[in-house]
Design a protein around this motif. Sequence first.
Motif, mmCIF file in Angstrom:
data_model
loop_
_atom_site.group_PDB
_atom_site.id
_atom_site.type_symbol
_atom_site.label_atom_id
_atom_site.label_comp_id
_atom_site.label_asym_id
_atom_site.label_seq_id
_atom_site.Cartn_x
_atom_site.Cartn_y
_atom_site.Cartn_z
ATOM 1 N N LYS A 100 0.870 -1.200 0.076
ATOM 2 C CA LYS A 100 0.049 0.106 0.001
ATOM 3 C C LYS A 100 0.802 1.391 -0.041
ATOM 4 O O LYS A 100 0.331 2.440 -0.134
ATOM 5 C CB LYS A 100 -0.985 -0.054 1.320
ATOM 6 N N VAL A 101 2.052 1.083 0.258
ATOM 7 C CA VAL A 101 2.953 2.266 0.405
ATOM 8 C C VAL A 101 3.809 2.407 -0.871
ATOM 9 O O VAL A 101 3.907 1.766 -1.705
ATOM 10 C CB VAL A 101 3.978 2.369 1.513
ATOM 11 N N SER A 123 -3.177 -2.356 14.489
ATOM 12 C CA SER A 123 -2.778 -1.190 13.500
ATOM 13 C C SER A 123 -1.318 -1.221 13.334
ATOM 14 O O SER A 123 -0.320 -1.547 13.978
ATOM 15 C CB SER A 123 -3.235 0.032 14.074
ATOM 16 N N MET A 125 1.707 1.719 11.922
ATOM 17 C CA MET A 125 2.077 2.678 11.678
ATOM 18 C C MET A 125 3.344 2.902 10.664
ATOM 19 O O MET A 125 4.125 2.122 10.950
ATOM 20 C CB MET A 125 2.444 3.636 13.173
ATOM 21 N N GLU A 127 6.063 5.254 8.576
ATOM 22 C CA GLU A 127 6.811 6.619 8.440
ATOM 23 C C GLU A 127 7.971 6.277 7.478
ATOM 24 O O GLU A 127 8.280 4.984 7.329
ATOM 25 C CB GLU A 127 7.204 7.102 9.757
ATOM 26 N N LEU A 135 6.432 14.600 7.613
ATOM 27 C CA LEU A 135 5.351 13.844 7.359
ATOM 28 C C LEU A 135 4.805 13.424 8.381
ATOM 29 O O LEU A 135 5.391 12.793 9.249
ATOM 30 C CB LEU A 135 6.054 12.742 6.305
ATOM 31 N N VAL A 136 3.493 13.469 8.479
ATOM 32 C CA VAL A 136 2.787 12.691 9.572
ATOM 33 C C VAL A 136 2.697 11.277 9.410
ATOM 34 O O VAL A 136 2.179 10.855 8.291
ATOM 35 C CB VAL A 136 1.400 13.359 9.839
ATOM 36 N N PRO A 137 2.992 10.481 10.202
ATOM 37 C CA PRO A 137 2.990 8.898 10.077
ATOM 38 C C PRO A 137 1.569 8.755 9.729
ATOM 39 O O PRO A 137 0.575 8.959 10.089
ATOM 40 C CB PRO A 137 3.693 8.436 11.522
ATOM 41 N N THR A 138 1.742 7.519 8.637
ATOM 42 C CA THR A 138 0.135 7.189 8.276
ATOM 43 C C THR A 138 -0.185 5.988 9.171
ATOM 44 O O THR A 138 0.808 5.023 9.357
ATOM 45 C CB THR A 138 0.191 6.819 6.903
ATOM 46 N N ILE A 139 -1.411 5.719 9.704
ATOM 47 C CA ILE A 139 -1.794 4.638 10.493
ATOM 48 C C ILE A 139 -2.834 3.746 9.657
ATOM 49 O O ILE A 139 -3.780 4.377 9.313
ATOM 50 C CB ILE A 139 -2.275 4.974 11.962
ATOM 51 N N TYR A 140 -2.586 2.394 9.483
ATOM 52 C CA TYR A 140 -3.440 1.575 8.797
ATOM 53 C C TYR A 140 -3.950 0.679 9.927
ATOM 54 O O TYR A 140 -3.259 -0.073 10.590
ATOM 55 C CB TYR A 140 -2.657 0.739 7.634
ATOM 56 N N SER A 141 -5.324 1.214 10.283
ATOM 57 C CA SER A 141 -6.017 0.145 11.244
ATOM 58 C C SER A 141 -6.260 -1.204 10.818
ATOM 59 O O SER A 141 -6.722 -1.386 9.787
ATOM 60 C CB SER A 141 -7.388 1.073 11.451
#
Length: 149
Positions: A100-101, A123, A125, A127, A135-141
């Motif tokens: 996904k990244v 979840s 996280m 980065e 960049l705000v870390p992305t969290i994939y729940s």
Amino acid sequence: MNRIGLTLMAAAAAAMIAADAFAGEPSQPFAPTAEKFYLKFSVFAPADIRCDATGPGVRTKVSRSVTGAPLLRITGNASDAQIQCWRPDGSRYTTDVNRKVSYNAAGAVWATVMLQTGGDAASVMVERDGEQDRLVPTIYSGAFVKVRE
């Protein structure tokens, strides 16, 4: 390429071979790659969890953090790697966050699994190296899930 560049590449390859020899693993040929994905676990993860990744063009190296949690380093074709984790009690987990990244040559993608004992999903996280201030870390729940039999 100039002599300094070639010397640095040879030194990097020699250092990698030496590190593999000290770790008791067979040496792999030097293959620079732009895709680097590192999967680590928070301090709340069970210490007995093990992980691996497979797929064409995937290279993995597993180590442990200071807390004993695994650190899975995936290089090569990281975006197509199949990540599997398991515990001695027979429970198995998987994630597809690496698919996904987006990757770039500037640094690795760091994914931290926030798994707690007894959970069916966790979840993740994400980065990137050197981008913590921009960049705000992305969290994939629920991206790290227990495999149902």
